[in-house]
Design a protein around this motif. Sequence first.
Motif, PDB file in Angstrom:
ATOM      1  N   GLU B 525       1.103  -1.156  -0.274  1.00 14.30           N
ATOM      2  CA  GLU B 525       0.000  -0.042   0.117  1.00 14.30           C
ATOM      3  C   GLU B 525       1.080   1.119  -0.177  1.00 14.30           C
ATOM      4  N   ALA B 526       0.321   2.384  -0.508  1.00 16.72           N
ATOM      5  CA  ALA B 526       1.287   3.748  -0.602  1.00 16.72           C
ATOM      6  C   ALA B 526       1.333   3.978   0.724  1.00 16.72           C
ATOM      7  N   ASP B 527       2.785   4.538   0.949  1.00 18.77           N
ATOM      8  CA  ASP B 527       3.107   5.000   2.118  1.00 18.77           C
ATOM      9  C   ASP B 527       2.987   6.597   2.202  1.00 18.77           C
ATOM     10  N   TYR B 528       2.878   7.206   1.166  1.00 18.79           N
ATOM     11  CA  TYR B 528       2.447   8.559   0.911  1.00 18.79           C
ATOM     12  C   TYR B 528       1.490   8.579  -0.168  1.00 18.79           C
ATOM     13  N   LYS B 529       0.730   9.767   0.043  1.00 18.71           N
ATOM     14  CA  LYS B 529      -0.164   9.839  -1.102  1.00 18.71           C
ATOM     15  C   LYS B 529      -0.269  11.384  -1.731  1.00 18.71           C
ATOM     16  N   ILE B 530      -0.056  11.560  -2.840  1.00 18.13           N
ATOM     17  CA  ILE B 530      -0.087  13.054  -3.487  1.00 18.13           C
ATOM     18  C   ILE B 530      -1.306  12.897  -4.132  1.00 18.13           C
ATOM     19  N   LEU B 531      -2.312  13.809  -3.793  1.00 19.02           N
ATOM     20  CA  LEU B 531      -3.669  13.796  -4.211  1.00 19.02           C
ATOM     21  C   LEU B 531      -4.087  15.058  -4.626  1.00 19.02           C
ATOM     22  N   LYS B 532      -4.815  15.189  -5.826  1.00 23.08           N
ATOM     23  CA  LYS B 532      -5.192  16.691  -6.068  1.00 23.08           C
ATOM     24  C   LYS B 532      -6.823  16.432  -6.751  1.00 23.08           C
ATOM     25  N   PHE B 533      -7.599  17.436  -6.345  1.00 22.73           N
ATOM     26  CA  PHE B 533      -8.862  16.945  -7.027  1.00 22.73           C
ATOM     27  C   PHE B 533      -9.585  18.499  -6.915  1.00 22.73           C
ATOM     28  N   ASN B 534      -8.909  19.465  -7.215  1.00 25.53           N
ATOM     29  CA  ASN B 534      -9.406  20.912  -7.372  1.00 25.53           C
ATOM     30  C   ASN B 534      -9.607  21.227  -8.952  1.00 25.53           C
ATOM     31  N   GLY B 535      -9.862  20.220  -9.735  1.00 22.48           N
ATOM     32  CA  GLY B 535     -10.224  20.522 -10.977  1.00 22.48           C
ATOM     33  C   GLY B 535      -9.069  20.636 -11.978  1.00 22.48           C
ATOM     34  N   ARG B 536      -7.660  21.016 -11.364  1.00 23.14           N
ATOM     35  CA  ARG B 536      -6.596  21.515 -12.299  1.00 23.14           C
ATOM     36  C   ARG B 536      -5.664  20.268 -12.416  1.00 23.14           C
ATOM     37  N   PRO B 537      -4.909  20.119 -13.432  1.00 22.85           N
ATOM     38  CA  PRO B 537      -4.033  19.107 -13.555  1.00 22.85           C
ATOM     39  C   PRO B 537      -2.746  19.297 -12.736  1.00 22.85           C
ATOM     40  N   PHE B 538      -1.991  18.115 -12.361  1.00 23.07           N
ATOM     41  CA  PHE B 538      -0.726  18.009 -12.023  1.00 23.07           C
ATOM     42  C   PHE B 538       0.183  18.788 -13.088  1.00 23.07           C
ATOM     43  N   ASN B 539       1.255  19.259 -12.764  1.00 24.93           N
ATOM     44  CA  ASN B 539       2.581  19.471 -13.924  1.00 24.93           C
ATOM     45  C   ASN B 539       3.726  18.846 -13.180  1.00 24.93           C
ATOM     46  N   GLY B 540       4.677  19.104 -13.994  1.00 23.82           N
ATOM     47  CA  GLY B 540       5.597  18.099 -13.431  1.00 23.82           C
ATOM     48  C   GLY B 540       6.487  19.030 -12.280  1.00 23.82           C
ATOM     49  N   ASP B 541       6.226  20.312 -12.265  1.00 30.50           N
ATOM     50  CA  ASP B 541       6.810  21.286 -11.207  1.00 30.50           C
ATOM     51  C   ASP B 541       6.035  20.902  -9.678  1.00 30.50           C
ATOM     52  N   GLU B 542       4.897  20.827  -9.889  1.00 29.01           N
ATOM     53  CA  GLU B 542       4.045  20.408  -8.645  1.00 29.01           C
ATOM     54  C   GLU B 542       4.254  19.192  -8.003  1.00 29.01           C
ATOM     55  N   VAL B 543       4.398  17.968  -9.193  1.00 33.94           N
ATOM     56  CA  VAL B 543       4.733  16.719  -8.467  1.00 33.94           C
ATOM     57  C   VAL B 543       5.970  16.657  -8.002  1.00 33.94           C
ATOM     58  N   TYR B 544       7.151  17.339  -8.403  1.00 33.28           N
ATOM     59  CA  TYR B 544       8.283  17.535  -8.013  1.00 33.28           C
ATOM     60  C   TYR B 544       8.261  18.168  -6.667  1.00 33.28           C
ATOM     61  N   ASN B 545       7.594  19.037  -6.530  1.00 31.29           N
ATOM     62  CA  ASN B 545       7.602  19.972  -5.223  1.00 31.29           C
ATOM     63  C   ASN B 545       7.021  19.124  -4.016  1.00 31.29           C
ATOM     64  N   ARG B 546       6.180  18.286  -4.499  1.00 32.96           N
ATOM     65  CA  ARG B 546       5.244  17.611  -3.301  1.00 32.96           C
ATOM     66  C   ARG B 546       5.880  16.327  -3.163  1.00 32.96           C
ATOM     67  N   ILE B 547       6.920  15.901  -3.937  1.00 34.47           N
ATOM     68  CA  ILE B 547       7.784  14.914  -3.704  1.00 34.47           C
ATOM     69  C   ILE B 547       8.787  15.251  -2.733  1.00 34.47           C
ATOM     70  N   LYS B 548       9.346  16.353  -3.134  1.00 37.46           N
ATOM     71  CA  LYS B 548      10.515  16.964  -2.173  1.00 37.46           C
ATOM     72  C   LYS B 548       9.844  17.074  -0.625  1.00 37.46           C
ATOM     73  N   SER B 549       8.539  17.728  -0.641  1.00 38.91           N
ATOM     74  CA  SER B 549       8.309  18.179   0.697  1.00 38.91           C
ATOM     75  C   SER B 549       7.915  16.811   1.466  1.00 38.91           C
ATOM     76  N   ILE B 550       7.873  15.700   0.917  1.00 38.27           N
ATOM     77  CA  ILE B 550       7.809  14.671   1.651  1.00 38.27           C
ATOM     78  C   ILE B 550       9.029  14.278   2.273  1.00 38.27           C
ATOM     79  N   PHE B 551      10.074  14.472   1.305  1.00 33.94           N
ATOM     80  CA  PHE B 551      11.390  14.209   1.865  1.00 33.94           C
ATOM     81  C   PHE B 551      11.845  15.268   3.185  1.00 33.94           C
ATOM     82  N   ASN B 552      11.540  16.354   3.022  1.00 29.25           N
ATOM     83  CA  ASN B 552      11.604  17.440   3.796  1.00 29.25           C
ATOM     84  C   ASN B 552      11.224  17.141   4.998  1.00 29.25           C
ATOM     85  N   GLU B 553       9.865  16.773   4.942  1.00 29.61           N
ATOM     86  CA  GLU B 553       9.212  16.389   6.115  1.00 29.61           C
ATOM     87  C   GLU B 553       9.914  15.241   7.094  1.00 29.61           C
ATOM     88  N   LYS B 554      10.730  14.340   6.365  1.00 30.49           N
ATOM     89  CA  LYS B 554      11.299  13.246   7.061  1.00 30.49           C
ATOM     90  C   LYS B 554      12.394  13.500   7.932  1.00 30.49           C
TER      91      LYS B 554
END
Lengths: 282, 554
Positions: B525-554
């Motif tokens: 099962e997923a340890d982390y979930k990056i979810l988005k449902f505001n009607g706007r698509p993900f782009n590369g920058d956003e996925v990158y930033n959100r993954i980075k913030s997972i690393f930063n939280e740790k």
Amino acid sequence: MTCKYELYEPAWCPGCGNYMIRTALKMALEELEIKPHEVVIVSGIGQAAKMPHYISVNGFNGLHGRAIPPAIGVKMANKELHVIVESGDGDTYGEGGNHFIHGIRRNIDIAHFVHNNQIYGLTKGQASPTTAMGQITTLQFDGVKVEPLNPLALALTMGAGFVARGFSGDIPHLVALMKEAIKYKGYALVDILQPCVVWNRVNTFSWYKNRVYHLPESYDYTNKEEAMKKALEFGDRIPIGVIYKEEKETYLDRFDFIKNGPPLVDVELNPLDAEKLLEEFR
Amino acid sequence: MDYTILVGGAAGQGLDTFANIMEKIIKRCGYHVFTYRDYMSRVRGGHNFVQIRFSDKEIYSFKDKLDLILALNKESYILHKERLKADGVIISHEELDEERHIKLPIDEIKKKIKNHKVLNTVGMGVILKYFGLPLNTGREVLESVIRKKYIEDNIIALTEGYNLIESKYELPVEKDEKIIINGNNALALGAIAAGCKLYCGYPMTPSTSLLTYISSKSNEMGIVVDQVEDEIAALNMALGASYAGVRAMTASSGGGFALMVEALSFAGILEVPIVIVNAQRVGPATGMATRTEQSDLRFVIHAGHGEFPRMVIALRDPEDAFYQTARAFNIADKYQIPVIILTDLYLADYSKTIKPFDYNRISIKRYIDREVKGKYKKYEITDSGISKRIIPGKIEGQIVIGDSHEHDEYGHITEDPDLRTEMVLKRMRKLEGLKEELEEPWLIGDKEPEYLIVCWGSTYGAVKEAVDRLNEEGISVGALVFGDIWPFPTKQLMNIGEKAKAIIDVEQNATAQLDSIIREETPFEADYKILKFNGRPFNGDEVYNRIKSIFNEK
Ligand SMILES: Cc1ncc(C[n+]2csc(CCOP(=O)(O)OP(=O)(O)O)c2C)c(N)n1
Ligand code: SF4
Ligand SMILES: [Mg+2]
């Protein structure tokens, strides 16, 4: 190969009008010398809609109310097939009302035989869209509280080119109607009055028998105003026969590649034929 | 090099035409292009924008930062100025309190052009000049796409724009061999290549452009296109046509797909091949008509009463859309099952440069028998669950009975308990064969990653760019991008998931639907979930930033 149709043991009640309609259908197809494999009967769900299981033709027994869309699909795919829709009054005018209306607008070459017993037979006696106002049913305990739908008048206002009424108790007449409907180029509606001996205690065999009359020879079925009058005549006297008929362009004739080409099902498929479509994206 | 142009304005200001021409001009100059479209659900007014990104390397997503804004109204400037790079430029005829503004002398230009509808083309000229791209390419594209009587005014406008400013860049022109196409057009091309001869549908964003495109090719390609009365008719009609032997398809978005559900179940027991597209948008109900989401995955996997086999393929990008759609028809024909193609508004609308489709890679396999021994049994019980298929009317003396009831081998109604059991098992056995030919998800980035991203469908592009950036930084990340998603292919995930330190689920929905399937079908099962449902698509920058913030939280 002969044009003989086999019949299979039905699950209809003894005395049901559906037997007569099946007899007439078999006679009509045999007299037209159409081979069983050239016919597709499309139906929905109900007693009437079981027809494709009881006579040896290609059958498409679909969903309740949804006989017309697949029938259109079959005809578009293979214009050489004779497509017949067999369905009940509930199937056609109730659950499938929207398809009925829009099917007429297309005028695709299909013969539509509605077994109109003015009741829901299969589900045990609830009112159908053609059950009379006030009639007591197994569900409408103080009588039906909505006006009945007049299928012939509706078909006429929608511009149907072939509108007829038959009676299951008059087989020779029904055979002639069915043959004419099958031969007609376009959408042909035949609303067939049919007693349901179990659930409709009002519109019985004798109720219909005492009311129906053949449209006279002199009747002009090309006159729409007259046709509307006849379509609205449903009481002490009920006319049967071709109420309205007109030649019209059929749906498939509006597609050049179908009109002048082979049936779609016979078109050879080759992906390379479609490669030219890439050009506009270059 | 990597530049992004934003063109903003109100609905009705011609943004779509602008983008279609501009992206083609840049492509013809030899660049990779990615055009993201952001529209409101209205015909006039509001705010719409298009972002055209281009680079000399392949690009898979859109960017946050902008190099140039062409503002057709003031609002476009106000809404997007924060994203403009310090050395960027804003082009507009409006009065703006802004150093980076190049003002278009619109009144002077108007005097020179008869038809003021072509004023947007002035902007094209300015953009070409700004990047030092040749005027000629612009002219060529205009000449090839614009209707004759408007060409002259357009060329004047283009040239006026070109002469207005000095170039900031001198970009070289390269040879161009690519096509530029959006997801829906690629899907449509795939269906047409596969020999789809009947397409019926009812307009619903974002599936409408499929209907429109195929309709525009109806006569040329001999395809019947029927705008049906409702989506119920759509699927039932397509099933009738398929029963009679042609390849048929229908499409809608979630709401229309919901209306098809009874017929989907029917397709399961009818055992007639069919391809159904659900182009997802924001739900529930009407949701947001012009916004994107991936929230129908669970819905399409389970839709339909009763139990029957089906396949669900999620499209990942326009190239995938073409090949997978063509493949869907073969699978539907082989197993005589419904194949559902899942796409979404983002993929339907964004366009991207890709290699032209290779039509030699498309094969058409019908699995139709031209003769049978004895009396034909439409539902013959077999080991594979697949019965022989013949076409009604094609073999004298043989009839084909398709039925929505439980039936015997000939297609006649039955209530026999043993036969019923046999028939259910027969249908479900098809899944065994199908599972053997499932395509495993694409594996991108590290082949044995410490951090494993799982995602599906259109998030591919954003995830790909994020993974590439993280890999460049030396972070061990890889992603499994699911295309075939039901039945769920587990082999790759079983291999890679075992070794990964953590699994990160990236999805455009609120309930992590892919993760729930992973939990159901695998030990993970997923340890982390990056979810988005505001009607706007993900782009590369956003996925990158959100993954980075997972690393930063740790
Ligand atoms: C979607 C759906 N709703 C309801 C039913 C139940 N149902 C089956 S037949 C029928 C009515 C049948 O009446 P009619 O069409 O007049 O046919 P008859 O039995 O009278 O010939 C109904 C309500 C169904 N099968 N499917
Ligand atoms: S219930 Fe009525 S319609 Fe149905 S078979 Fe019996 S008599 Fe005929
Ligand atoms: Mg009835």
